[in-house]
Design an enzyme around this catalytic site. Structure first.
Site, PDB file in Angstrom:
ATOM      1  N   ASN A   1     -12.942  -2.925   2.283  1.00 16.43           N
ATOM      2  CA  ASN A   1     -13.713  -1.862   2.247  1.00 16.43           C
ATOM      3  C   ASN A   1     -14.893  -2.001   1.165  1.00 16.43           C
ATOM      4  OD1 ASN A   1     -12.808  -0.999   4.876  1.00 16.43           O
ATOM      5  ND2 ASN A   1     -11.160   0.024   3.831  1.00 16.43           N
TER       6      ASN A   1
ATOM      7  N   HIS B   1     -10.559  -4.526  -3.558  1.00 12.10           N
ATOM      8  CA  HIS B   1      -9.136  -4.849  -3.083  1.00 12.10           C
ATOM      9  C   HIS B   1      -9.158  -5.677  -1.835  1.00 12.10           C
ATOM     10  CE1 HIS B   1     -10.055  -0.834  -2.408  1.00 12.10           C
ATOM     11  NE2 HIS B   1      -9.355  -0.843  -1.325  1.00 12.10           N
ATOM     12  N   MET B   2      -8.271  -6.160  -1.437  1.00 12.15           N
ATOM     13  CA  MET B   2      -8.227  -6.696   0.197  1.00 12.15           C
ATOM     14  C   MET B   2      -7.035  -6.044   0.738  1.00 12.15           C
ATOM     15  SD  MET B   2      -8.559 -10.371   1.649  1.00 12.15           S
ATOM     16  CE  MET B   2      -7.327 -11.311   0.609  1.00 12.15           C
ATOM     17  N   HIS B   3      -7.027  -5.551   1.821  1.00 13.87           N
ATOM     18  CA  HIS B   3      -6.145  -5.120   2.766  1.00 13.87           C
ATOM     19  C   HIS B   3      -5.645  -6.178   3.412  1.00 13.87           C
ATOM     20  CE1 HIS B   3      -6.672  -0.521   2.129  1.00 13.87           C
ATOM     21  NE2 HIS B   3      -8.098  -1.110   1.992  1.00 13.87           N
TER      22      HIS B   3
ATOM     23  N   ASP C   1       0.842  -1.086   0.124  1.00 22.07           N
ATOM     24  CA  ASP C   1       0.034  -0.007  -0.028  1.00 22.07           C
ATOM     25  C   ASP C   1       0.867   1.153  -0.042  1.00 22.07           C
ATOM     26  OD1 ASP C   1      -3.162   0.631   0.778  1.00 22.07           O
ATOM     27  OD2 ASP C   1      -1.723   2.142   1.259  1.00 22.07           O
TER      28      ASP C   1
ATOM     29  N   VAL D   1     -10.773   3.443  -3.139  1.00 25.74           N
ATOM     30  CA  VAL D   1     -10.393   3.155  -4.657  1.00 25.74           C
ATOM     31  C   VAL D   1     -11.609   2.119  -5.094  1.00 25.74           C
ATOM     32  CG1 VAL D   1      -8.898   2.053  -6.142  1.00 25.74           C
ATOM     33  CG2 VAL D   1      -7.998   3.526  -4.292  1.00 25.74           C
TER      34      VAL D   1
END
Ligand code: 5GP
Ligand code: ZN
Length: 115
Positions: free
Chosen positions: A85, A98-100, A30, A94
């Site tokens: 999210n 996506h996965m954090h 990130d 964004v």
């Protein structure tokens, strides 16, 4: 998708270093890390969110990427948090799924709030 930063990154056009890559997803650091380890897992195909008809094999690749990234970054045994999210209340900024993956520190039991 044109004008989508994660589509561009996932295509390799920026020369971003990938910590993991398979046919369906990539993983990269990130830009603004919120933890000692903060990696994003991003499908190569554009989906707005987790609620955008994501095929099971893409989700499977995202989970496989999380495991591989955790092992590569040394947080597999200490633990990590995976966050996707979705929408404005969740703080999605964004609009490409996506996965954090966050680790390298103890987050305790609370939600990971960002301000
Ligand atoms: P969200 O708030 O949508 O769940 O998370 C978006 C994340 O993408 C943020 O943590 C932000 O720092 C990261 N991000 C936004 N633009 C870029 C970029 O161009 N490169 C990278 N590596 N991360 C980005
Ligand atoms: Zn995209």
């Amino acid at each position: 998708m044109e004008d989508c930063v994660f589509c561009t990154i996932a295509s390799g056009a920026f020369g971003t270093e990938f910590l993991y890559e398979d046919d369906r997803v990539v993983a990269f650091d990130d830009l603004h890390p919120q933890a000692p380890i903060h990696v994003l897992v991003v499908p190569k195909r554009h989906f707005d969110t987790i609620a955008d008809g994501v095929p099971a094999e893409v989700l499977a690749s995202m989970v496989a990427a999380a495991k591989a990234v955790a092992e590569k970054t040394g947080i597999a045994s200490t633990g990590f948090r995976c966050i996707m999210n979705t929408g404005s209340d969740a703080g999605q900024t964004v609009q490409h799924l996506h996965m954090h993956i966050l680790g390298g520190a103890s987050f305790g039991e609370g939600l990971l709030a960002r301000n």
